[in-house]
Write a protein that holds these residues in place. Structure first.
Motif, mmCIF file in Angstrom:
data_model
loop_
_atom_site.group_PDB
_atom_site.id
_atom_site.type_symbol
_atom_site.label_atom_id
_atom_site.label_comp_id
_atom_site.label_asym_id
_atom_site.label_seq_id
_atom_site.Cartn_x
_atom_site.Cartn_y
_atom_site.Cartn_z
ATOM 1 N N ILE A 8 3.210 -2.387 -0.653
ATOM 2 C CA ILE A 8 3.867 -3.462 0.088
ATOM 3 C C ILE A 8 5.262 -2.996 0.488
ATOM 4 O O ILE A 8 6.042 -2.540 -0.342
ATOM 5 C CB ILE A 8 3.926 -4.736 -0.761
ATOM 6 N N LEU A 9 5.545 -3.105 1.774
ATOM 7 C CA LEU A 9 6.816 -2.666 2.356
ATOM 8 C C LEU A 9 7.935 -3.624 1.974
ATOM 9 O O LEU A 9 7.778 -4.840 2.053
ATOM 10 C CB LEU A 9 6.668 -2.619 3.875
ATOM 11 N N ASP A 10 9.062 -3.061 1.532
ATOM 12 C CA ASP A 10 10.261 -3.845 1.247
ATOM 13 C C ASP A 10 11.057 -3.948 2.543
ATOM 14 O O ASP A 10 11.782 -3.035 2.918
ATOM 15 C CB ASP A 10 11.086 -3.161 0.157
ATOM 16 N N THR A 16 10.689 1.220 8.490
ATOM 17 C CA THR A 16 9.450 0.767 9.112
ATOM 18 C C THR A 16 8.272 1.249 8.279
ATOM 19 O O THR A 16 8.408 2.134 7.428
ATOM 20 C CB THR A 16 9.308 1.323 10.538
ATOM 21 N N ALA A 17 7.098 0.698 8.547
ATOM 22 C CA ALA A 17 5.897 1.115 7.828
ATOM 23 C C ALA A 17 5.587 2.588 8.098
ATOM 24 O O ALA A 17 5.131 3.302 7.210
ATOM 25 C CB ALA A 17 4.718 0.225 8.204
ATOM 26 N N VAL A 53 5.706 7.257 -6.424
ATOM 27 C CA VAL A 53 5.442 6.417 -5.257
ATOM 28 C C VAL A 53 6.108 5.050 -5.428
ATOM 29 O O VAL A 53 6.739 4.532 -4.510
ATOM 30 C CB VAL A 53 3.918 6.285 -5.030
ATOM 31 N N SER A 54 6.022 4.481 -6.610
ATOM 32 C CA SER A 54 6.613 3.155 -6.879
ATOM 33 C C SER A 54 8.127 3.154 -6.710
ATOM 34 O O SER A 54 8.714 2.139 -6.335
ATOM 35 C CB SER A 54 6.289 2.697 -8.295
ATOM 36 N N ALA A 55 8.756 4.287 -6.995
ATOM 37 C CA ALA A 55 10.215 4.369 -6.973
ATOM 38 C C ALA A 55 10.795 4.696 -5.594
ATOM 39 O O ALA A 55 12.009 4.704 -5.431
ATOM 40 C CB ALA A 55 10.678 5.422 -7.982
ATOM 41 N N LEU A 56 9.954 4.935 -4.600
ATOM 42 C CA LEU A 56 10.444 5.308 -3.278
ATOM 43 C C LEU A 56 11.211 4.162 -2.620
ATOM 44 O O LEU A 56 10.825 2.999 -2.738
ATOM 45 C CB LEU A 56 9.284 5.697 -2.362
ATOM 46 N N GLY A 61 6.300 -3.032 -3.849
ATOM 47 C CA GLY A 61 5.323 -3.109 -4.924
ATOM 48 C C GLY A 61 4.058 -2.364 -4.568
ATOM 49 O O GLY A 61 3.839 -1.993 -3.413
ATOM 50 N N ILE A 62 3.236 -2.155 -5.590
ATOM 51 C CA ILE A 62 1.936 -1.500 -5.417
ATOM 52 C C ILE A 62 0.897 -2.371 -6.108
ATOM 53 O O ILE A 62 1.080 -2.779 -7.256
ATOM 54 C CB ILE A 62 1.919 -0.096 -6.040
ATOM 55 N N GLU A 63 -0.181 -2.650 -5.394
ATOM 56 C CA GLU A 63 -1.271 -3.442 -5.951
ATOM 57 C C GLU A 63 -2.531 -2.596 -5.970
ATOM 58 O O GLU A 63 -2.847 -1.920 -4.988
ATOM 59 C CB GLU A 63 -1.506 -4.692 -5.118
#
Length: 77
Positions: A8-10, A16-17, A53-56, A61-63
């Motif tokens: 999920i993009l912050d 951008t995505a 990846v989570s810390a980028l 978030g990651i689901e």
């Protein structure tokens, strides 16, 4: 075995995505779909790369993908 995930993009971070997808690829994720209009990226990531990846920057978030397996036909009664 890699996990299939949705990132999920912050939006507050400002990326951008497409920019985030490039960061995810460099961090070891195999990007399958970039859904810019809803701020999600779908792909697979090896478990050993998940924390990176989570810390980028840009990751809210990651689901994990949720899958459902119906019972075999002979057990469905």
């Amino acid at each position: 075995m890699p996990d299939r995930v949705t990132v999920i993009l912050d939006e507050a971070e400002g990326s951008t995505a497409d920019v985030l997808a490039d960061r995810l690829r460099r961090a070891g994720m195999q990007v399958e779909q970039v859904l810019d209009e809803i701020g999600m990226i779908i792909g697979t990531v090896p478990r050993e790369h998940r924390a990176k990846v989570s810390a980028l920057p840009g990751v809210a978030g990651i689901e994990d993908e949720t899958t459902f397996q119906p019972p075999p036909p002979d057990e469905a009664q």
